[in-house]
Design a protein around this motif. Structure first.
Motif, PDB file in Angstrom:
ATOM      1  N   LEU A   1       0.832  -1.198   0.000  1.00 34.22           N
ATOM      2  CA  LEU A   1       0.000   0.000   0.000  1.00 34.22           C
ATOM      3  C   LEU A   1       0.870   1.253   0.000  1.00 34.22           C
ATOM      4  CD1 LEU A   1      -2.753  -0.864   2.672  1.00 34.22           C
ATOM      5  CD2 LEU A   1      -2.904  -1.075   0.178  1.00 34.22           C
ATOM      6  N   GLY A   2       0.353   2.314  -0.581  1.00 39.08           N
ATOM      7  CA  GLY A   2       0.995   3.606  -0.492  1.00 39.08           C
ATOM      8  C   GLY A   2       0.844   4.182   0.901  1.00 39.08           C
ATOM      9  N   ALA A   3       1.517   5.304   1.145  1.00 41.47           N
ATOM     10  CA  ALA A   3       1.557   5.871   2.497  1.00 41.47           C
ATOM     11  C   ALA A   3       0.169   6.206   3.019  1.00 41.47           C
ATOM     12  CB  ALA A   3       2.446   7.116   2.505  1.00 41.47           C
ATOM     13  N   VAL A   4      -0.678   6.808   2.200  1.00 42.55           N
ATOM     14  CA  VAL A   4      -2.005   7.211   2.651  1.00 42.55           C
ATOM     15  C   VAL A   4      -2.847   5.992   2.988  1.00 42.55           C
ATOM     16  CG1 VAL A   4      -4.146   8.365   1.988  1.00 42.55           C
ATOM     17  CG2 VAL A   4      -1.938   9.391   1.391  1.00 42.55           C
ATOM     18  N   GLU A   5      -2.841   5.004   2.101  1.00 47.47           N
ATOM     19  CA  GLU A   5      -3.638   3.797   2.333  1.00 47.47           C
ATOM     20  C   GLU A   5      -3.116   3.008   3.530  1.00 47.47           C
ATOM     21  OE1 GLU A   5      -2.300   4.660  -0.548  1.00 47.47           O
ATOM     22  OE2 GLU A   5      -4.078   5.237  -1.709  1.00 47.47           O
ATOM     23  N   LEU A   6      -1.798   2.986   3.705  1.00 46.12           N
ATOM     24  CA  LEU A   6      -1.236   2.269   4.844  1.00 46.12           C
ATOM     25  C   LEU A   6      -1.643   2.941   6.151  1.00 46.12           C
ATOM     26  CD1 LEU A   6       0.534   0.033   5.987  1.00 46.12           C
ATOM     27  CD2 LEU A   6       2.528   1.503   5.613  1.00 46.12           C
ATOM     28  N   GLU A   7      -1.619   4.265   6.162  1.00 49.39           N
ATOM     29  CA  GLU A   7      -2.046   4.982   7.359  1.00 49.39           C
ATOM     30  C   GLU A   7      -3.502   4.660   7.680  1.00 49.39           C
ATOM     31  OE1 GLU A   7      -2.145   9.524   9.175  1.00 49.39           O
ATOM     32  OE2 GLU A   7      -1.128   9.111   7.285  1.00 49.39           O
ATOM     33  N   GLU A   8      -4.337   4.572   6.663  1.00 55.30           N
ATOM     34  CA  GLU A   8      -5.742   4.219   6.883  1.00 55.30           C
ATOM     35  C   GLU A   8      -5.860   2.815   7.461  1.00 55.30           C
ATOM     36  OE1 GLU A   8      -7.539   4.736   3.086  1.00 55.30           O
ATOM     37  OE2 GLU A   8      -7.650   6.928   3.234  1.00 55.30           O
ATOM     38  N   ALA A   9      -5.013   1.902   6.983  1.00 58.37           N
ATOM     39  CA  ALA A   9      -5.055   0.530   7.498  1.00 58.37           C
ATOM     40  C   ALA A   9      -4.683   0.489   8.974  1.00 58.37           C
ATOM     41  CB  ALA A   9      -4.108  -0.357   6.683  1.00 58.37           C
ATOM     42  N   TYR A  10      -3.662   1.240   9.364  1.00 57.99           N
ATOM     43  CA  TYR A  10      -3.283   1.293  10.779  1.00 57.99           C
ATOM     44  C   TYR A  10      -4.427   1.864  11.624  1.00 57.99           C
ATOM     45  CZ  TYR A  10       1.709   0.129  10.294  1.00 57.99           C
ATOM     46  OH  TYR A  10       2.905  -0.515  10.088  1.00 57.99           O
ATOM     47  N   ARG A  11      -5.037   2.931  11.140  1.00 58.40           N
ATOM     48  CA  ARG A  11      -6.084   3.579  11.930  1.00 58.40           C
ATOM     49  C   ARG A  11      -7.344   2.736  12.037  1.00 58.40           C
ATOM     50  NH1 ARG A  11      -5.169   9.682   9.627  1.00 58.40           N
ATOM     51  NH2 ARG A  11      -3.412  10.194  10.983  1.00 58.40           N
ATOM     52  N   ALA A  12      -7.570   1.848  11.052  1.00 68.40           N
ATOM     53  CA  ALA A  12      -8.765   1.008  11.076  1.00 68.40           C
ATOM     54  C   ALA A  12      -8.562  -0.271  11.875  1.00 68.40           C
ATOM     55  CB  ALA A  12      -9.176   0.660   9.645  1.00 68.40           C
ATOM     56  N   ALA A  13      -7.331  -0.518  12.347  1.00 69.61           N
ATOM     57  CA  ALA A  13      -7.028  -1.770  13.043  1.00 69.61           C
ATOM     58  C   ALA A  13      -7.220  -1.621  14.547  1.00 69.61           C
ATOM     59  CB  ALA A  13      -5.600  -2.209  12.737  1.00 69.61           C
ATOM     60  N   ASP A  14      -7.342  -2.770  15.215  1.00 73.80           N
ATOM     61  CA  ASP A  14      -7.468  -2.826  16.670  1.00 73.80           C
ATOM     62  C   ASP A  14      -6.260  -3.480  17.325  1.00 73.80           C
ATOM     63  OD1 ASP A  14     -10.489  -2.049  17.246  1.00 73.80           O
ATOM     64  OD2 ASP A  14     -10.466  -3.321  15.458  1.00 73.80           O
ATOM     65  N   LEU A  15      -5.550  -4.305  16.575  1.00 72.53           N
ATOM     66  CA  LEU A  15      -4.429  -5.069  17.122  1.00 72.53           C
ATOM     67  C   LEU A  15      -3.456  -5.344  15.999  1.00 72.53           C
ATOM     68  CD1 LEU A  15      -2.999  -6.897  19.241  1.00 72.53           C
ATOM     69  CD2 LEU A  15      -4.594  -8.723  18.585  1.00 72.53           C
ATOM     70  N   PHE A  16      -2.157  -5.154  16.278  1.00 69.77           N
ATOM     71  CA  PHE A  16      -1.119  -5.460  15.294  1.00 69.77           C
ATOM     72  C   PHE A  16      -0.386  -6.722  15.727  1.00 69.77           C
ATOM     73  CE2 PHE A  16       3.125  -5.456  13.553  1.00 69.77           C
ATOM     74  CZ  PHE A  16       2.894  -5.115  12.228  1.00 69.77           C
ATOM     75  N   VAL A  17      -0.264  -7.679  14.801  1.00 69.16           N
ATOM     76  CA  VAL A  17       0.433  -8.934  15.089  1.00 69.16           C
ATOM     77  C   VAL A  17       1.407  -9.235  13.958  1.00 69.16           C
ATOM     78  CG1 VAL A  17       0.224 -11.389  15.634  1.00 69.16           C
ATOM     79  CG2 VAL A  17      -1.626  -9.808  16.265  1.00 69.16           C
ATOM     80  N   LEU A  18       2.663  -9.449  14.294  1.00 66.16           N
ATOM     81  CA  LEU A  18       3.666  -9.943  13.350  1.00 66.16           C
ATOM     82  C   LEU A  18       4.436 -11.040  14.072  1.00 66.16           C
ATOM     83  CD1 LEU A  18       5.034  -9.583  10.539  1.00 66.16           C
ATOM     84  CD2 LEU A  18       6.736  -8.184  11.711  1.00 66.16           C
ATOM     85  N   ALA A  19       4.166 -12.285  13.685  1.00 62.91           N
ATOM     86  CA  ALA A  19       4.756 -13.440  14.363  1.00 62.91           C
ATOM     87  C   ALA A  19       6.013 -13.873  13.625  1.00 62.91           C
ATOM     88  CB  ALA A  19       3.744 -14.578  14.437  1.00 62.91           C
ATOM     89  N   SER A  20       7.052 -13.058  13.703  1.00 61.13           N
ATOM     90  CA  SER A  20       8.292 -13.305  12.978  1.00 61.13           C
ATOM     91  C   SER A  20       8.871 -14.672  13.338  1.00 61.13           C
ATOM     92  CB  SER A  20       9.286 -12.199  13.309  1.00 61.13           C
ATOM     93  OG  SER A  20      10.524 -12.429  12.687  1.00 61.13           O
ATOM     94  N   GLN A  21       9.399 -15.364  12.319  1.00 62.42           N
ATOM     95  CA  GLN A  21       9.934 -16.714  12.479  1.00 62.42           C
ATOM     96  C   GLN A  21      11.364 -16.803  11.955  1.00 62.42           C
ATOM     97  OE1 GLN A  21       7.785 -19.299  13.737  1.00 62.42           O
ATOM     98  NE2 GLN A  21       6.489 -17.505  14.137  1.00 62.42           N
ATOM     99  N   PRO A  22      12.232 -17.608  12.571  1.00 68.06           N
ATOM    100  CA  PRO A  22      13.546 -17.863  11.964  1.00 68.06           C
ATOM    101  C   PRO A  22      13.353 -18.582  10.634  1.00 68.06           C
ATOM    102  CG  PRO A  22      13.436 -18.701  14.221  1.00 68.06           C
ATOM    103  CD  PRO A  22      12.041 -18.361  13.817  1.00 68.06           C
ATOM    104  N   TYR A  23      14.170 -18.231   9.658  1.00 71.44           N
ATOM    105  CA  TYR A  23      14.052 -18.877   8.348  1.00 71.44           C
ATOM    106  C   TYR A  23      15.428 -18.915   7.708  1.00 71.44           C
ATOM    107  CZ  TYR A  23      12.474 -19.917   3.601  1.00 71.44           C
ATOM    108  OH  TYR A  23      12.278 -20.504   2.366  1.00 71.44           O
ATOM    109  N   GLY A  24      16.018 -20.107   7.677  1.00 70.84           N
ATOM    110  CA  GLY A  24      17.362 -20.231   7.135  1.00 70.84           C
ATOM    111  C   GLY A  24      18.329 -19.335   7.892  1.00 70.84           C
ATOM    112  N   ARG A  25      19.105 -18.537   7.151  1.00 66.91           N
ATOM    113  CA  ARG A  25      20.023 -17.576   7.776  1.00 66.91           C
ATOM    114  C   ARG A  25      19.389 -16.188   7.797  1.00 66.91           C
ATOM    115  NH1 ARG A  25      24.178 -20.035   4.247  1.00 66.91           N
ATOM    116  NH2 ARG A  25      25.200 -21.691   5.414  1.00 66.91           N
ATOM    117  N   SER A  26      18.106 -16.148   8.120  1.00 70.48           N
ATOM    118  CA  SER A  26      17.385 -14.882   8.150  1.00 70.48           C
ATOM    119  C   SER A  26      16.710 -14.730   9.499  1.00 70.48           C
ATOM    120  CB  SER A  26      16.337 -14.852   7.031  1.00 70.48           C
ATOM    121  OG  SER A  26      15.641 -13.637   7.003  1.00 70.48           O
TER     122      SER A  26
END
Length: 397
Positions: free
Chosen positions: A278-303
């Motif tokens: 998303l572009g900056a404006v649309e991304l900002e709208e997505a953040y404002r419309a959300a109630d909870l942010f989840v990013l379940a980062s996982q180990p992956y190879g050498r990353s």
């Protein structure tokens, strides 16, 4: 880098006043390294440094909005051998600039410079670069003795090594014990201006106004854990699940993973929207419309997740955040203050933490308010000042 290359000129005319950021990744390309480069360059201008950015790709209209020149080198922003050679060709042909220090701000650029004997680099390289390490490249560039020795030699010739988290500094010390160059922890910050609206003015999704929106922002890749979040949501009790909407934002960069994610989305019995990038404006709208942010980062190879700028981005909009204990994530999330952390490889814990926050609006509000305050408390200007200082009062020799 050899001793002769790292000696550098001396005298009043040799004082460093200009910074050259060398990067393969830069907006509009998506990625944390490109974001860090852009924000460091902007903050350096504010601090009085002369700044130029050498970036991969073709000229982008957005480049004209930056407060410094962005020179596009024309080659694609990859870390493959062809892109690395193209970067080296450009650097060798570039006329030296007086009083300039290189900021090697992205893994692809670092790999290219490791490919080149010091004698083949232009004189500006002799000013001893500042090297930003994001996390995964520490694993990749120390995976064999030859790679490890080349990285050590290059970093020994640097003025400063900067990492975004203490976890990365520990990893570097384990991989390159006894490194003499200072390694300074300089955490990232929330990018751009703070969100203007308080959380009480949340903009619910017009399609599902009565559902709570769980948001994930990140490139769609196994390391970002979108499938783990979706599985955790599917494991919620039916009554809780009936009031949930999942919104994914980010480009598909791993075709196989994207196919599996689409299959999982089709099997979900609650609304799932994958918006792509998303572009900056649309991304900002997505953040404002959300109630909870989840990013379940996982180990992956050498990353690995070296820090997690996106957790601060979400906090900027007053969102409570939830992540996994992976790399530097525990430094991006203040556990119990701005969000929650769950162990890796524990899907029940992830589901339980999501359910806890969905069912407790007061805790969401408390965590979100603390996240907003934290985003205000540390800026990119402060980060760059702590690493580089100003031209009048530099923090590197």
């Amino acid at each position: 880098m050899s001793d002769s290359a790292s000696a550098g000129p001396t005298g009043p005319d040799s004082r460093v006043r200009r910074l050259l950021f060398v990067t393969h990744e830069f907006p509009p390309a998506h990625g944390g390294a490109g974001t860090v480069t852009r924000e460091w360059a902007r903050a350096a201008v504010e601090l009085g440094w002369g700044v130029e950015v050498l970036a991969a790709g073709e000229t982008d209209p957005a480049d004209r909005g930056e407060p410094y020149p962005v020179v596009r080198m024309g080659h694609r922003g990859r870390q493959d051998r062809g892109a690395r050679r193209a970067l080296l060709r450009y650097l060798r042909a570039r006329s030296p600039r007086s009083g300039e220090r290189w900021i090697v701000s992205e893994p692809g650029a670092l790999r290219a410079l490791l490919d080149a004997p010091a004698a083949d680099l232009p004189p500006a390289a002799s000013r001893r670069p500042v090297v930003l390490l994001h996390g995964s490249e520490i694993l990749r560039l120390t995976s064999g003795r030859r790679r490890r020795d080349r990285l050590r030699a290059f970093l020994e010739g640097a003025a400063l090594v900067v990492v975004l988290s203490a976890a990365n500094r520990t990893l570097l010390a384990e991989r390159l014990p006894g490194l003499s160059t200072e390694c300074r922890v300089v955490p990232g910050a929330a990018s751009g201006a703070l969100g203007a609206h308080p959380r009480e003015e949340r903009s619910p999704s017009p399609a599902q106004p009565d559902r709570l929106t769980v948001l994930t922002v990140g490139r769609v890749h196994p390391r970002k854990g979108q499938r783990e979040v979706l599985a955790a949501l599917r494991a919620l009790p039916e009554r809780t699940r009936a009031g949930v909407r999942y919104h994914l934002v980010g480009p598909a960069v791993h075709p196989g993973y994207a196919r599996r994610l689409r299959r999982d989305i089709r099997a979900a019995d609650f609304p799932v929207v994958w918006s792509g990038p998303l572009g900056a404006v649309e991304l900002e709208e997505a953040y404002r419309a959300a109630d909870l942010f989840v990013l379940a980062s996982q180990p992956y190879g050498r990353s690995l997740e070296g820090f997690g700028l996106v957790y601060l981005e979400a906090g900027r909009y007053g969102l409570p955040v939830l992540g996994t204990r992976n790399g530097g994530v525990a430094e991006a999330i203040a556990e119990g203050e701005t969000g929650l952390l769950v162990p890796l490889g524990d899907p029940r814990a992830l589901t339980g933490a999501i359910e806890r926050l969905l069912r407790d609006p007061e805790e969401r509000t408390r965590l979100g308010a603390a996240g907003r305050a934290r985003a205000r408390a540390w800026t990119w200007r402060e980060a760059v000042a702590s690493a580089l200082g100003t031209p009048e009062d530099p923090k590197t020799d």
